[in-house]
Enzyme design. Sequence first.
Site, PDB file in Angstrom:
ATOM      1  CE1 TYR A  86      -3.293   2.929   0.708  1.00 21.90           C
ATOM      2  CE2 TYR A  86      -1.656   3.602   2.339  1.00 21.90           C
ATOM      3  CZ  TYR A  86      -2.770   3.883   1.567  1.00 21.90           C
ATOM      4  OH  TYR A  86      -3.343   5.107   1.639  1.00 21.90           O
ATOM      5  CG  HIS A 111      -4.212   1.713   4.478  1.00 19.50           C
ATOM      6  ND1 HIS A 111      -5.026   0.778   3.914  1.00 19.50           N
ATOM      7  CD2 HIS A 111      -4.595   2.899   3.954  1.00 19.50           C
ATOM      8  CE1 HIS A 111      -5.858   1.369   3.062  1.00 19.50           C
ATOM      9  NE2 HIS A 111      -5.618   2.657   3.074  1.00 19.50           N
ATOM     10  CD  GLU A 137      -8.570   6.182   4.822  1.00 20.78           C
ATOM     11  OE1 GLU A 137      -7.779   7.100   5.070  1.00 20.78           O
ATOM     12  OE2 GLU A 137      -8.350   5.333   3.958  1.00 20.78           O
ATOM     13  NE  ARG A 155      -7.511   9.711   7.461  1.00 18.08           N
ATOM     14  CZ  ARG A 155      -7.374  10.480   6.381  1.00 18.08           C
ATOM     15  NH1 ARG A 155      -7.231  11.768   6.505  1.00 18.08           N
ATOM     16  NH2 ARG A 155      -7.388   9.934   5.179  1.00 18.08           N
ATOM     17  CG  HIS A 202     -10.566   9.512   2.831  1.00 19.19           C
ATOM     18  ND1 HIS A 202     -11.450   8.653   2.207  1.00 19.19           N
ATOM     19  CD2 HIS A 202      -9.343   9.191   2.357  1.00 19.19           C
ATOM     20  CE1 HIS A 202     -10.770   7.857   1.399  1.00 19.19           C
ATOM     21  NE2 HIS A 202      -9.494   8.156   1.471  1.00 19.19           N
ATOM     22  CD  GLU A 239      -5.858  11.453   2.145  1.00 17.65           C
ATOM     23  OE1 GLU A 239      -6.996  11.134   2.547  1.00 17.65           O
ATOM     24  OE2 GLU A 239      -4.970  10.623   1.878  1.00 17.65           O
TER      25      GLU A 239
HETATM   26  O1  EZ4 Z   1      -6.866   3.703   0.929  1.00 22.60           O
HETATM   27  O2  EZ4 Z   1      -8.786   6.266  -0.611  1.00 22.60           O
HETATM   28  O3  EZ4 Z   1      -5.471   8.143   3.517  1.00 22.60           O
HETATM   29  N1  EZ4 Z   1      -5.797   7.710   2.471  1.00 22.60           N
HETATM   30  C1  EZ4 Z   1      -6.033   6.435   2.231  1.00 22.60           C
HETATM   31  C2  EZ4 Z   1      -6.480   6.080   0.844  1.00 22.60           C
HETATM   32  C3  EZ4 Z   1      -7.494   4.951   0.848  1.00 22.60           C
HETATM   33  C4  EZ4 Z   1      -8.324   4.978  -0.400  1.00 22.60           C
HETATM   34  C5  EZ4 Z   1      -9.463   3.971  -0.304  1.00 22.60           C
HETATM   35  O4  EZ4 Z   1     -10.358   4.139  -1.333  1.00 22.60           O
HETATM   36  O5  EZ4 Z   1      -5.869   5.606   3.098  1.00 22.60           O
HETATM   37  O6  EZ4 Z   1      -5.386   5.766   0.037  1.00 22.60           O
HETATM   38 CO    CO Z   2      -5.699   6.572   5.006  1.00 17.39          CO
END
Ligand code: EZ4
Ligand code: CO
Length: 401
Positions: free
Chosen positions: A159, A211, A261, A282, A311, A338
């Site tokens: 990620y 994450h 988020e 978030r 988010h 963000e």
């Molecule tokens: O994984 O928007 O902080 N941002 C994140 C993103 C999320 C995606 C999920 O659709 O964690 O990258």
């Molecule tokens: Co995130």
Amino acid sequence: MRIVAGRVIVSSPGRNYVTLKLETDEGLYGLGDATLNGRELAVAAYLREHVVPMLIGLDPANIEDIWQTLYRGAYWRRGPVTMTAIAAVDVALWDLKGKALGTPVWNLLGGRSRPGITVYTHAHGHSVGEAVEDVERLVSQGFGAVRVQCAVPGIGRMYGVGLPRPSTDDPTLPEVEEDWSTEKYLRFVPELFDAVRSKVGFDVHLLHDAHHRLTPIEAGWLGRRLEDHRLFWLEDPVPAELQESFRLIRQHTTTPLAVGEVFNSVYDCELLIREQLIDYVRASVPHAGGLTHLRKLAALAEPYHVRTGCHGAADLSPVSTAAAAHFGVAVHNAAIQEYQDHPVPARDVFDVGWTVRDGRLDPGDRPGLGVDIDEQAAERLPYERSYLPISRRVDGSVGNY
Ligand code: EZ4
Ligand code: CO
């Protein structure tokens, strides 16, 4: 004024966006973002089949009543699909109200608390050196807050490090898989921030997104180990389905914590807020019931010293960036937003009045949200099936993405 139509526009200018266009008998229309990454058509169908028919003939002035009708009237409450659909309607109604009154949405929300909301954007690298360079690049562009993610030696695909998203039209193809090793990650992240801080100093805010990959005690360890680097926040250390789990993290670290988020209502974070277990929530306009609901969530958070850091990754459409901008300048306990550039072709589909300059997002002064959609351009870029990746741990079991 009456609502006469609600059209759901699904388009993929580099990634999928779902936009609701609510039309009135006076020719005015409002826009709302209905994008739920990887589950886009579920929201589109919920809107088309169930929500829009209920809106025809209603007076768009009555935002609160329409929100309550869609929330309480459905009997089935909350959930990401439902709340994203309600948010799209809600934001379109705020847009309409602003246009009808000839004033920007921020003015309807109580006016400006600040000229622009501070944004943070994303730096990443395949090595520590690359990550440091990326932070320096973004700082030189004027960003004062940067999220730092880096590939971890020994973990293959993972990620946040800028690999292409999985996308395919062939529904038989499997979703893309990523790898995960908590041990390797925890060994590496302190090294990463040692290097970034020693290079860029303390004048830039640094953030990091775990994450949802850690356990509470692992998160406590990481937060403590990073304390001297004074992160702006450590994001999503653990999933927050169990809100109480943040008590354990809080006992072990003073690194500020952000989560939410994936939240879709105030009930996802009521304990987190009341017990002051987090510093930033978030939840976002499009996934948490729109401006109407997110304002209430922020109002609950305010006396508890919890601020918002919504988010705003690129899977939230430019319509949502607009909503975030209006929310962010108006709401006093909005701390940061963000921001990630949308794919370049999105500029052909969406015309936006918001700007990002010197690390701040400004909604501008156009009436309503200040965004528009070019439907012909949207039509030329049809939906592409796309999933978020599946994350597998070293033992082969599925982890949290
Ligand atoms: O994984 O928007 O902080 N941002 C994140 C993103 C999320 C995606 C999920 O659709 O964690 O990258
Ligand atoms: Co995130």
